[in-house]
Design an enzyme around this catalytic site. Sequence first.
Site, PDB file in Angstrom:
ATOM      1  N   GLU A 144     -73.319 -46.923  -1.325  1.00  0.00           N
ATOM      2  CA  GLU A 144     -71.875 -47.246  -1.382  1.00  0.00           C
ATOM      3  C   GLU A 144     -71.496 -48.253  -2.467  1.00  0.00           C
ATOM      4  O   GLU A 144     -70.705 -49.161  -2.217  1.00  0.00           O
ATOM      5  CB  GLU A 144     -71.408 -47.731  -0.006  1.00  0.00           C
ATOM      6  CG  GLU A 144     -71.698 -46.725   1.095  1.00  0.00           C
ATOM      7  CD  GLU A 144     -71.309 -47.205   2.500  1.00  0.00           C
ATOM      8  OE1 GLU A 144     -70.931 -48.373   2.651  1.00  0.00           O
ATOM      9  OE2 GLU A 144     -71.369 -46.389   3.428  1.00  0.00           O
ATOM     10  N   GLU A 161     -76.008 -38.334   6.522  1.00  0.00           N
ATOM     11  CA  GLU A 161     -75.467 -39.019   7.711  1.00  0.00           C
ATOM     12  C   GLU A 161     -74.423 -38.146   8.404  1.00  0.00           C
ATOM     13  O   GLU A 161     -73.312 -38.593   8.707  1.00  0.00           O
ATOM     14  CB  GLU A 161     -74.842 -40.369   7.306  1.00  0.00           C
ATOM     15  CG  GLU A 161     -75.765 -41.287   6.529  1.00  0.00           C
ATOM     16  CD  GLU A 161     -75.153 -42.658   6.224  1.00  0.00           C
ATOM     17  OE1 GLU A 161     -74.176 -43.052   6.883  1.00  0.00           O
ATOM     18  OE2 GLU A 161     -75.668 -43.333   5.322  1.00  0.00           O
TER      19      GLU A 161
HETATM   20  C1  HAH Z   1     -72.364 -45.560   6.817  1.00  0.00           C
HETATM   21  N1  HAH Z   1     -71.225 -46.081   6.154  1.00  0.00           N
HETATM   22  C2  HAH Z   1     -73.616 -46.351   6.477  1.00  0.00           C
HETATM   23  O1  HAH Z   1     -74.270 -45.783   5.361  1.00  0.00           O
HETATM   24  C3  HAH Z   1     -74.609 -46.418   7.631  1.00  0.00           C
HETATM   25  O2  HAH Z   1     -75.654 -47.274   7.259  1.00  0.00           O
HETATM   26  C4  HAH Z   1     -73.949 -46.939   8.882  1.00  0.00           C
HETATM   27  O3  HAH Z   1     -74.882 -47.038   9.954  1.00  0.00           O
HETATM   28  C5  HAH Z   1     -72.813 -46.066   9.226  1.00  0.00           C
HETATM   29  C6  HAH Z   1     -72.112 -45.465   8.254  1.00  0.00           C
HETATM   30  C7  HAH Z   1     -70.022 -45.325   6.329  1.00  0.00           C
HETATM   31  C8  HAH Z   1     -68.735 -45.973   5.998  1.00  0.00           C
HETATM   32  C9  HAH Z   1     -68.575 -47.338   5.824  1.00  0.00           C
HETATM   33  O4  HAH Z   1     -69.632 -48.149   5.916  1.00  0.00           O
HETATM   34  C10 HAH Z   1     -67.327 -47.887   5.501  1.00  0.00           C
HETATM   35  C11 HAH Z   1     -66.250 -47.093   5.399  1.00  0.00           C
HETATM   36  C12 HAH Z   1     -66.383 -45.732   5.601  1.00  0.00           C
HETATM   37  C13 HAH Z   1     -67.628 -45.196   5.912  1.00  0.00           C
END
Ligand code: HAH
Length: 353
Positions: free
Chosen positions: A157, A264
Site C-alpha cells: 500500500e 486478500e
Molecule cells: C489490508 N488493507 C491489509 O493488507 C491487511 O494486512 C489487513 O489485515 C487487512 C486489509 C486493506 C485496506 C486498508 O488497510 C485501508 C483501506 C482500505 C483497505
Amino acid sequence: MIRSSRLFVSAIFILSTVATFAQHTEKGLKDFYGNYFPIGVAITPRHLQDSATSAFLVRHFNSLTAENVMKMEPIHPEEGRYNWGGADAIVQFATENGLKVRGHTLCWHNQAPKWMFYDANGKLVSKDILLGRLRKHIHDVVGRYKGKIYAWDVVNEAISDQPNEFLRNSLWYQICGEDFIAAAFRYAHEADPNAVLFYNDYGTEFPGKRDKVYRLLKKLLDANVPVHAVGLQGHWSVNDPSKELLESAIEKYTSLGIKMQVTELDVSVFTNNNMPELHSFTPEQDQLQQAQYAMLFGTFRKYRDNITGITFWNVSDRFSWLDNFPVRGRKNYPLLFDEKLQPKKAYWKVIDF
Ligand code: HAH
C-alpha cells in the site's frame, strides 16, 4: 457365535477404514483448482490449536498467510526483540502438512512499530538510520524462513489514494522519499534470492490507482529492482470490480511481464458505509455474491497463465476483518464458508466449471 462376532468386528473395522479414507480424500476447494493455482487463506496461529479447524484448513487450502503475526509491529515490537512464536507455528504447520506459505508483509505504513521511525529523544530518525533498520528487519524475518516462505509481500500500500498524489505520504515516504520501496525489494532479495517478491495494494482495478501501481512497477522494473509480481488484494464487493475493470487491470499489469496473485480476497455484501437495521445475510446479498464469485473465479481461470495464487482474507463468515471495517460492529458475510464452516452457495458456483 464367536465366528459371527469376529465377522462383525472385521466388518466394523473395514467400514471405519473406508470412512477414514473417505474423509481424507474428500475434495476441498484447492483440489478443484489443482490444475490452476494454489488456493490460500489468511489465518491466526489460534486456528491451528483446534483440530476441527486445522483439518478444515488442510482440506480446502494449500497455502497459508498470517493475517497479522508476520507484520512489522507484532513480530518486531521493540528494536532487537522479535516475537517469533506465532509465525513459527504457522510455518511449522504448513511444512508438516505440505502447504505453501506467503509472507505478509515487510514494509507497510500500518501496524509498523513507532520505534522504527524515532530516536531516543523522540525525534524522527534520518533516512540512513531508517533504511538500516528496515534492512535489519527484512534480513532477520526473511532469513529466518528462507526456503520455507516462497513469496513475500515486500511493500504494502505505498500508492496514494489522493488523485493528485503518487506515493502515500507515510513516515516511510517522509523520511526516505521514494527510495524505501526499491531498498525493501533489494534487501528481501539479498535475504532470500529464491523468494518471489510482491508489490501488494488494494483498489488496483480502479483506473486511477491502477495506473499509479503500473507506473510504480514499471519504474522499479526499469531500474532492475527485484520485483517479481503484483498482489491485487481483492477486497471487493458484490458490485466491484466489474468484469471489464478486472480484465483490463490483469492485462495491464501482466503486459509488464510479471506474474500476479489475488492476495486478500473477500466479497463484501455491502456497497456503502451505513449500519444496516438487520444483521443477517439476506437472500438478495446471497444472489449477488454468488454471481460476483462466479464472475471472479471464471476470470481467474481465464488468466491462469498469469495468476499464480488466490488467497482468501479470513477463513469463514464466523470472523472477518470486515466485521469491523469500514463500519465497526457491522457483521459481514464475505467468504465462501458460513459461520458453521459449511460451504455457502457461492462455494458451489466457484467449483462449478
Ligand atoms: C489490508 N488493507 C491489509 O493488507 C491487511 O494486512 C489487513 O489485515 C487487512 C486489509 C486493506 C485496506 C486498508 O488497510 C485501508 C483501506 C482500505 C483497505
